[in-house]
Design an enzyme around this catalytic site. Sequence first.
Site, short mmCIF file in Angstrom:
data_model
loop_
_atom_site.label_atom_id
_atom_site.label_comp_id
_atom_site.label_asym_id
_atom_site.label_seq_id
_atom_site.Cartn_x
_atom_site.Cartn_y
_atom_site.Cartn_z
N ASP A 6 0.83 -1.37 0.11
CA ASP A 6 -0.01 0.01 -0.20
C ASP A 6 0.92 1.23 0.03
O ASP A 6 1.71 1.55 0.97
CB ASP A 6 -0.73 0.18 1.12
CG ASP A 6 -1.78 1.21 1.35
OD1 ASP A 6 -2.76 1.18 0.32
OD2 ASP A 6 -1.56 2.40 2.00
N GLY A 109 -10.62 6.67 -4.06
CA GLY A 109 -9.11 6.29 -3.78
C GLY A 109 -8.95 5.00 -3.61
O GLY A 109 -10.02 4.23 -2.91
N ASP A 111 -6.95 3.46 -1.92
CA ASP A 111 -6.82 2.86 -0.58
C ASP A 111 -8.06 2.92 -0.03
O ASP A 111 -8.27 2.02 1.30
CB ASP A 111 -5.86 4.07 0.38
CG ASP A 111 -6.59 5.47 0.13
OD1 ASP A 111 -7.41 5.65 -0.96
OD2 ASP A 111 -5.92 6.38 0.86
#
Length: 260
Positions: A6, A109, A111
């Site tokens: 990540d 996004g 994430d």
Amino acid sequence: MILAVDIGNTHIVLGALHKDSEKIVFTSQISSDHRQTSDEYMVLLHNLFILNGFNLDQVEGCILSSVVPGITPPFRLALEKLSQKQVLVVGSGVKTGLNILIDNPAQLGSDMVVMAVAAAAAYPKPVLIFDLSTATTLSVLDEKGGYLGGMIMPGPKIGMDALSNSTAQLPHISFEAPKRLIGTNTIDCMKSGYTYGTAAMLDGIIQRVESKLGKKTSVIATGALAQTIVPFCKHNVIFDADLRLKGLRLIYLRNCPKQG
């Protein structure tokens, strides 16, 4: 074994996870630096694997999520050269299983997608997900796990950096839990301010969102600063340090079931 990465604005988190369980073999965190070349990332990753006693022969696949486009290509190339595996990048065309209900799903996004996938699978719904990183974000999942929307706010570190940079007598301080609610010196006042201030903000948002939904929610917090803030919240907030890695594993398995 799955390698999950990540890439955030401040840090890159790397983890090795078992394909058949959420057991994490190791995690490492490095600074996000768009100046690094793929060769430099290769050296850094190679050393991390050695330090953690990790054998790359165990890797069956890799997955990457990034909110820093400039870092994605060199890091992806470094990971592919080291692992000899193609890296799955979370984005358009990747199956997530997440029903995104916002105005423009393409704006969400990667994430936040990854965290929502993990939370929807692991916690009773509806769910609120707070990510306390460079920015503080909120994701709201309904009782079916659909992504309703959320909030984006300045993170605690951004706020404190702005305060220190914009004032003549306030120093830059470390992010630590305060000794007391009411500070008796400048540094303790600043620590109390960002800790209790952020915790109170989370409590207030939780109360308002639950009132809007008309339901109690599971509340999850993750991110670099969450562990400092969560103990000061009045609501029951679950700290999940590995939420992103868990979500990346699930997305990998949904796209590469044979390899994963």
